[in-house]
Design an enzyme around this catalytic site. Sequence first.
Site, PDB file in Angstrom:
ATOM      1  N   LEU A 149     -34.433  16.910 -33.283  1.00  0.00           N
ATOM      2  CA  LEU A 149     -33.088  16.432 -33.944  1.00  0.00           C
ATOM      3  C   LEU A 149     -32.411  15.379 -32.678  1.00  0.00           C
ATOM      4  CD1 LEU A 149     -31.207  16.434 -36.342  1.00  0.00           C
ATOM      5  CD2 LEU A 149     -29.844  17.569 -35.077  1.00  0.00           C
ATOM      6  N   HIS A 150     -32.364  14.344 -33.275  1.00  0.00           N
ATOM      7  CA  HIS A 150     -31.557  13.546 -32.380  1.00  0.00           C
ATOM      8  C   HIS A 150     -30.459  12.459 -33.130  1.00  0.00           C
ATOM      9  CE1 HIS A 150     -35.326  11.866 -32.715  1.00  0.00           C
ATOM     10  NE2 HIS A 150     -34.857  10.422 -32.568  1.00  0.00           N
TER      11      HIS A 150
END
Length: 191
Positions: A149-150
């Site tokens: 995730l980013h």
Amino acid sequence: MAVVREPSDRSSGPEEQEGIGESDGFQRLWTPHRMAYIKGENKPTGPGEDDGCPFCEIPKGDDEDGLIIRRGAAVFAVLNLYPYNSGHLMVCPYRHVADYAELDDAEALELAQFTQRALAALRKASGAHGFNVGMNLGTVAGAGIAAHLHQHVVPRWGGDTNFMPVIGRTKVLPQLLRDTRALLAESWPQD
């Protein structure tokens, strides 16, 4: 480094190439550093954190080399190596999770706080007029690295979408990433 050639220049690259033909009148902006992105260099080989995930590797090094702007307890802010605009950064959890729903409460809170601080730092450092903020969850949603995730924070200015990206599919960035990292780290709000 980009190299611009005048329309009368018959070369098709930074090196002269004889016998290529007549000039078409177009200018060329050479951005050979983008080839690493096109070829997928440094992309993970699989979904695990031990499969070469850059978001797991970056925090192991120093901030300047990794382009880390700020570290928190659960997340860190890092410049995008292939930015849409100057100052394009990402807020990433240290923990290797793919989905926003997998974050624990402390990670979700700090991710939100870091996003707010990123907006403040970018406003202070660059006078951004607006922002695109968001996540691409899953490959089909456009995530280049779907396994970790980013959240993207992309500063925007009036007129920043001109003929270069629209027609030429090329972004012109006025500052080196290391210089941008230093400026944003200096502008980051105190915790």
